[in-house]
Design a protein around this motif. Structure first.
Motif, PDB file in Angstrom:
ATOM      1  N   LYS A 324       0.799  -1.222   0.000  1.00  0.00           N
ATOM      2  CA  LYS A 324       0.000   0.000   0.000  1.00  0.00           C
ATOM      3  C   LYS A 324       0.834   1.276   0.000  1.00  0.00           C
ATOM      4  CE  LYS A 324      -4.228  -1.929   2.007  1.00  0.00           C
ATOM      5  NZ  LYS A 324      -4.990  -1.768   0.748  1.00  0.00           N
ATOM      6  N   THR A 325       2.120   1.160   0.262  1.00  0.00           N
ATOM      7  CA  THR A 325       2.972   2.353   0.283  1.00  0.00           C
ATOM      8  C   THR A 325       3.948   2.404  -0.884  1.00  0.00           C
ATOM      9  OG1 THR A 325       4.492   1.187   1.802  1.00  0.00           O
ATOM     10  CG2 THR A 325       2.855   2.657   2.794  1.00  0.00           C
ATOM     11  N   ARG A 326       3.809   1.519  -1.828  1.00  0.00           N
ATOM     12  CA  ARG A 326       4.707   1.527  -2.977  1.00  0.00           C
ATOM     13  C   ARG A 326       4.326   2.634  -3.969  1.00  0.00           C
ATOM     14  NH1 ARG A 326       6.172  -4.723  -4.665  1.00  0.00           N
ATOM     15  NH2 ARG A 326       6.965  -5.343  -2.615  1.00  0.00           N
ATOM     16  N   ALA A 327       5.341   3.258  -4.533  1.00  0.00           N
ATOM     17  CA  ALA A 327       5.099   4.313  -5.519  1.00  0.00           C
ATOM     18  C   ALA A 327       4.338   3.768  -6.717  1.00  0.00           C
ATOM     19  CB  ALA A 327       6.430   4.914  -5.968  1.00  0.00           C
ATOM     20  N   SER A 328       4.608   2.513  -7.098  1.00  0.00           N
ATOM     21  CA  SER A 328       3.929   1.922  -8.249  1.00  0.00           C
ATOM     22  C   SER A 328       2.428   1.819  -8.025  1.00  0.00           C
ATOM     23  CB  SER A 328       4.510   0.539  -8.542  1.00  0.00           C
ATOM     24  OG  SER A 328       4.387  -0.312  -7.409  1.00  0.00           O
ATOM     25  N   ARG A 329       2.027   1.609  -6.761  1.00  0.00           N
ATOM     26  CA  ARG A 329       0.596   1.526  -6.481  1.00  0.00           C
ATOM     27  C   ARG A 329      -0.065   2.889  -6.637  1.00  0.00           C
ATOM     28  NH1 ARG A 329      -3.143   1.893  -2.041  1.00  0.00           N
ATOM     29  NH2 ARG A 329      -4.865   0.448  -2.378  1.00  0.00           N
ATOM     30  N   PHE A 330       0.580   3.933  -6.131  1.00  0.00           N
ATOM     31  CA  PHE A 330       0.013   5.274  -6.279  1.00  0.00           C
ATOM     32  C   PHE A 330      -0.107   5.643  -7.757  1.00  0.00           C
ATOM     33  CE2 PHE A 330       1.637   5.517  -1.906  1.00  0.00           C
ATOM     34  CZ  PHE A 330       0.528   6.026  -1.261  1.00  0.00           C
ATOM     35  N   ARG A 388     -11.120   1.245  10.450  1.00  0.00           N
ATOM     36  CA  ARG A 388     -10.469   2.553  10.299  1.00  0.00           C
ATOM     37  C   ARG A 388     -10.389   2.919   8.819  1.00  0.00           C
ATOM     38  NH1 ARG A 388      -8.111  -0.127  14.412  1.00  0.00           N
ATOM     39  NH2 ARG A 388      -7.595   1.011  16.341  1.00  0.00           N
ATOM     40  N   ARG A 389     -10.615   4.181   8.550  1.00  0.00           N
ATOM     41  CA  ARG A 389     -10.422   4.698   7.190  1.00  0.00           C
ATOM     42  C   ARG A 389      -9.078   5.405   7.141  1.00  0.00           C
ATOM     43  NH1 ARG A 389     -15.732   4.177   7.904  1.00  0.00           N
ATOM     44  NH2 ARG A 389     -16.948   3.461   6.107  1.00  0.00           N
ATOM     45  N   VAL A 390      -8.193   4.823   6.384  1.00  0.00           N
ATOM     46  CA  VAL A 390      -6.800   5.254   6.368  1.00  0.00           C
ATOM     47  C   VAL A 390      -6.512   5.986   5.060  1.00  0.00           C
ATOM     48  CG1 VAL A 390      -4.398   4.471   6.404  1.00  0.00           C
ATOM     49  CG2 VAL A 390      -6.114   3.322   7.829  1.00  0.00           C
ATOM     50  N   ARG A 391      -6.141   7.242   5.153  1.00  0.00           N
ATOM     51  CA  ARG A 391      -5.802   8.046   3.970  1.00  0.00           C
ATOM     52  C   ARG A 391      -4.293   7.986   3.762  1.00  0.00           C
ATOM     53  NH1 ARG A 391      -8.591  13.794   3.669  1.00  0.00           N
ATOM     54  NH2 ARG A 391      -7.996  13.480   1.483  1.00  0.00           N
ATOM     55  N   THR A 392      -3.896   7.089   2.864  1.00  0.00           N
ATOM     56  CA  THR A 392      -2.464   6.842   2.677  1.00  0.00           C
ATOM     57  C   THR A 392      -1.747   8.001   1.995  1.00  0.00           C
ATOM     58  OG1 THR A 392      -3.066   5.576   0.695  1.00  0.00           O
ATOM     59  CG2 THR A 392      -2.601   4.332   2.694  1.00  0.00           C
ATOM     60  N   GLY A 393      -2.501   8.988   1.525  1.00  0.00           N
ATOM     61  CA  GLY A 393      -1.859  10.153   0.932  1.00  0.00           C
ATOM     62  C   GLY A 393      -1.426  11.188   1.953  1.00  0.00           C
ATOM     63  N   THR A 394      -1.793  10.990   3.205  1.00  0.00           N
ATOM     64  CA  THR A 394      -1.388  11.930   4.253  1.00  0.00           C
ATOM     65  C   THR A 394      -0.092  11.459   4.903  1.00  0.00           C
ATOM     66  OG1 THR A 394      -2.642  10.781   5.973  1.00  0.00           O
ATOM     67  CG2 THR A 394      -3.803  12.476   4.716  1.00  0.00           C
ATOM     68  N   VAL A 395       0.665  12.411   5.462  1.00  0.00           N
ATOM     69  CA  VAL A 395       1.962  12.089   6.060  1.00  0.00           C
ATOM     70  C   VAL A 395       1.790  11.127   7.234  1.00  0.00           C
ATOM     71  CG1 VAL A 395       3.938  13.038   7.301  1.00  0.00           C
ATOM     72  CG2 VAL A 395       3.012  14.253   5.324  1.00  0.00           C
ATOM     73  N   PHE A 396       0.779  11.357   8.082  1.00  0.00           N
ATOM     74  CA  PHE A 396       0.599  10.545   9.283  1.00  0.00           C
ATOM     75  C   PHE A 396       0.371   9.077   8.936  1.00  0.00           C
ATOM     76  CE2 PHE A 396      -2.290   8.539  12.344  1.00  0.00           C
ATOM     77  CZ  PHE A 396      -1.554   8.669  13.519  1.00  0.00           C
ATOM     78  N   TRP A 397      -0.601   8.817   8.066  1.00  0.00           N
ATOM     79  CA  TRP A 397      -0.927   7.422   7.773  1.00  0.00           C
ATOM     80  C   TRP A 397       0.114   6.770   6.881  1.00  0.00           C
ATOM     81  CZ3 TRP A 397      -3.689   4.626  10.681  1.00  0.00           C
ATOM     82  CH2 TRP A 397      -4.793   5.135  11.348  1.00  0.00           C
ATOM     83  N   PHE A 398       0.656   7.513   5.932  1.00  0.00           N
ATOM     84  CA  PHE A 398       1.691   6.926   5.092  1.00  0.00           C
ATOM     85  C   PHE A 398       2.909   6.544   5.934  1.00  0.00           C
ATOM     86  CE2 PHE A 398       5.532   7.089   2.545  1.00  0.00           C
ATOM     87  CZ  PHE A 398       5.189   6.329   1.439  1.00  0.00           C
ATOM     88  N   ALA A 399       3.303   7.441   6.839  1.00  0.00           N
ATOM     89  CA  ALA A 399       4.461   7.155   7.686  1.00  0.00           C
ATOM     90  C   ALA A 399       4.212   5.941   8.570  1.00  0.00           C
ATOM     91  CB  ALA A 399       4.789   8.377   8.547  1.00  0.00           C
TER      92      ALA A 399
END
Length: 514
Positions: A324-330, A388-399
C-alpha cells in the motif's frame, strides 16, 4: 464517411444505447454524440439511468437523434425500447451480454460495438474460487442476437494512446459507418470538448482504423499467463546465483515456474528466502524422481514449484503495508482514475485489524505470551479491533504504514511466520508421505494449498477449508482415483463461502469409505 443507413431510416430517430461504468467516460461519449449531431443540424438528446456502485451495474446512457423535417421538431424518447435500438456500445464485455438479455440488441436492427476487456462484477469476485463468467457464451450469442458486431479491446487501445475508453468507443462508432457523418464531424466534437484533445484524437483514430479493419479480438475467459523462461543473468550477482541454481539443479521444464517463484519471494522477503525455497524444491524433486516421477512428467514437482512459493509468500500485515505504500501503487491508482499531472489523488483504505494480526507481528515469544493471557488479549483487542479509514496520501498514515513495512527484516522472528512455516512443514510432510504409495494423491495434496489466500478473516476461512479437505486424505489413500477425488473436494470448497458443497462432497467420500 458514407453511411450504411438507408435514407428511409431517417424518417425515425437513430437510437443509441451506451452501457458504461464509472470512470469509463460514458457521459462524455454521449455528450460527444449529441454535440456532433447538433453541429450537423440534427436534433438530439441524451438521458441516463444510473447503475449501482461497486461494479454491480452499468449506467445506461441513451441518445436519440433525427434531422428536422418540414420545419417540425421531433419528439424523442427518454429510454431505450427493447427491439428498437439501432446501435449499442458496451464499454465492458459482459455488459454486451447483459444488453442482449435486456432485449435492446436485436438481430434485424442492432449494430453492437463492444470492448472485449473485463471489469469483474462483485458476484464474480466474491466467489472463493474462479467465479468469472464465461465470455464464450456472449461470443456465441453475437451471431444470433445482433445484426452486426464490432468487437476488440478498446480499453487497452485507449491506454496505449494515453486516453480513456470513451475515445476508443467513439472511434469504433465512426468506423462502423452507422451514422451519416464523416470523420471530420466526429473529430470536431472531440476538439470542442476542450480537454485531453490530442490523446483522445489518437485513441479515436486508432479505434476507427481497427473498426474499419473489421477483425475481432480473440476472447478468453482468463488472460493467458506469461511464464517466461529464466534468463542466464540479470546483472546482479545474488540474483544471478539464484538463476544459476535453477539452470543447474532443476530440469528445464520446471524453470519458468521456479523463476516466477524466486521473483515473488525476493520481492516478499530477500534472496536468502528465495534460496530456502529452491533448497526445498530441490529436495522434493529428489523425492519425486525416487517415486518414478519422470513417468508422470514430474507433476508433483511442478505443483511444488507453484504452491510452495505461494505458501512462503503469505499475506501478513507487513506485506499489506508494503504494497500500500509503494510508488507503483500510487501511480496505478492515478492511472485508473485518469488523474492529470496537476491533480491530487488521495486514496482512502478501509482497514479492520484484529489483535491476532498484532500478536502475529510481534516476536514469537512475546506474541505467544499475550495470546496465552486471555484477559490481557481481550483488553488490548478492544482498542485494536475496529474499522479505520486510512488516507495513505497523508503524512501521518503513510508514515505509519511505511514503518510497518520496514519490519520486513524482522519477519522471520515473528509469531505469524513461525506458525506459517509450521503449517507449510505439516502440509509437505503429508504430501511426501503419500508420494511413494499414491503419486496422484500426493500431487493433489500439494494443489490443496490454493485454498489458503489473503489475510485476516479470509485467511482463517481458507485455512479451515484446507484442514477439512485434508481430513479426507486417510480415506482416499488406498484408492487409485484418490487424487481425482481430492481435486473434487478442492473445487467443492471453492464453490461457496459457507462450505455447503464441501459438506456434501465429504459426505460422499465417507459413504464409500465405510
Amino acid at each position: 464517411m458514407a453511411s450504411t443507413l438507408s435514407a428511409p431510416a431517417f424518417d425515425k430517430p437513430i437510437s443509441i444505447a451506451i452501457l458504461a461504468m464509472g470512470g469509463q467516460g460514458g457521459g462524455v461519449l454521449a455528450d460527444w454524440i449529441v454535440a456532433m449531431a447538433e453541429q450537423q443540424g440534427w436534433i438530439a438528446q441524451s438521458t441516463s439511468v444510473p447503475g449501482v456502485a461497486q461494479r454491480t451495474g452499468a449506467t445506461i446512457y441513451y441518445v436519440e437523434m433525427l434531422a428536422p423535417k418540414d420545419g417540425k421538431l421531433p419528439v424523442l424518447s427518454l429510454m431505450p425500447t427493447p427491439g428498437d435500438v439501432d446501435i449499442v456500445l458496451a464499454a465492458e464485455f459482459m455488459e454486451a451480454g447483459r444488453s442482449m438479455l435486456r432485449g435492446i440488441v436485436t438481430p434485424d436492427k442492432t449494430t453492437l460495438i463492444a470492448s472485449t476487456h473485463r471489469s469483474y462484477a462483485v458476484g464474480e469476485k466474491e466467489m472463493p474460487g474462479d467465479g468469472t463468467a464465461d465470455p464464450q457464451l456472449v461470443v456465441e450469442a453475437f451471431g444470433v442476437a445482433a445484426k452486426r458486431t464490432i468487437v476488440f479491446d478498446m480499453q487497452t487501445l485507449a491506454e496505449k494512446n494515453g486516453s480513456v475508453i470513451s475515445s476508443a468507443m467513439f472511434g469504433a462508432l465512426a468506423g462502423s459507418g452507422t451514422l451519416p457523418f464523416g470523420r471530420e464531424a466526429f473529430e470536431g466534437a472531440i476538439k470542442a470538448g476542450g480537454k485531453g484533445i490530442e490523446a483522445s484524437l489518437r485513441a479515436f483514430g486508432a479505434a476507427l482504423d481497427r473498426a474499419t479493419e473489421g477483425k475481432p479480438d480473440k476472447v478468453a475467459k482468463k488472460p493467458e499467463k506469461d511464464l517466461p523462461e529464466p534468463p542466464r543473468s540479470v546483472g546482479q550477482p545474488q540474483l544471478d546465483a539464484l538463476l544459476g541454481r535453477i539452470h543447474s539443479e532443476f530440469p528445464a521444464a520446471l524453470g519458468p515456474m521456479l523463476f516466477a517463484g524466486i521473483k515473488k519471494l525476493v520481492d516478499f522477503q530477500d534472496v536468502r528466502y528465495a534460496n530456502e525455497y529452491l533448497d526445498r524444491a530441490r529436495d522434493l524433486l529428489a523425492l519425486d524422481r525416487k517415486a518414478n516421477g519422470e513417468a508422470h512428467g514430474l507433476a508433483f514437482s511442478q505443483e511444488v514449484a507453484k504452491y510452495l512459493a505461494n505458501a512462503m509468500a503469505y499475506d501478513d500485515v507487513v506485506r499489506v503495508a508494503d504494497l500500500k505504500t509503494r510508488a507503483s501503487r500510487f501511480e496505478r491508482v492515478r492511472k485508473e482514475v485518469g488523474a492529470g499531472k496537476d491533480q491530487l489523488v488521495y486514496t482512502t483504505e478501509y482497514m479492520h485489524p484484529r489483535m491476532e494480526e498484532v500478536c502475529g507481528t510481534m516476536p514469537a515469544a512475546l506474541g505467544q505470551f499475550i495470546e496465552d493471557r486471555k484477559g490481557l488479549y481481550a483488553f488490548m483487542d478492544r482498542f485494536v479491533n475496529k474499522g479505520r479509514r486510512v488516507r495513505t496520501g497523508t503524512v501521518f498514515w503513510f508514515a505509519g504504514l511505511y514503518m510497518v513495512s520496514a519490519l520486513k527484516p524482522m519477519r522471520r522472528t515473528m509469531l505469524r511466520h513461525k506458525r506459517e512455516m509450521a503449517h507449510v512443514a505439516a502440509w509437505l510432510d503429508t504430501a511426501t508421505r503419500l508420494l511413494p504409495v499414491n503419486y496422484d494423491l500426493a500431487t493433489s495434496v500439494i494443489g490443496t494449498r490454493r485454498l489458503i489466500k489473503g489475510y485476516s478473516d479470509t485467511h482463517s476461512r481458507g485455512e479451515a477449508k484446507f484442514d477439512r479437505v485434508l481430513s479426507a486424505v486417510p480415506m482416499l489413500e488406498a484408492r487409485e482415483d484418490g487424487g481425482a477425488w481430492l481435486k473434487r473436494l478442492v473445487q467443492a470448497a471453492l464453490h461457496d463461502e459457507k462450505g455447503k458443497a464441501l459438506d456434501g462432497a465429504l459426505a460422499t467420500i465417507r459413504s464409500f469409505a465405510n
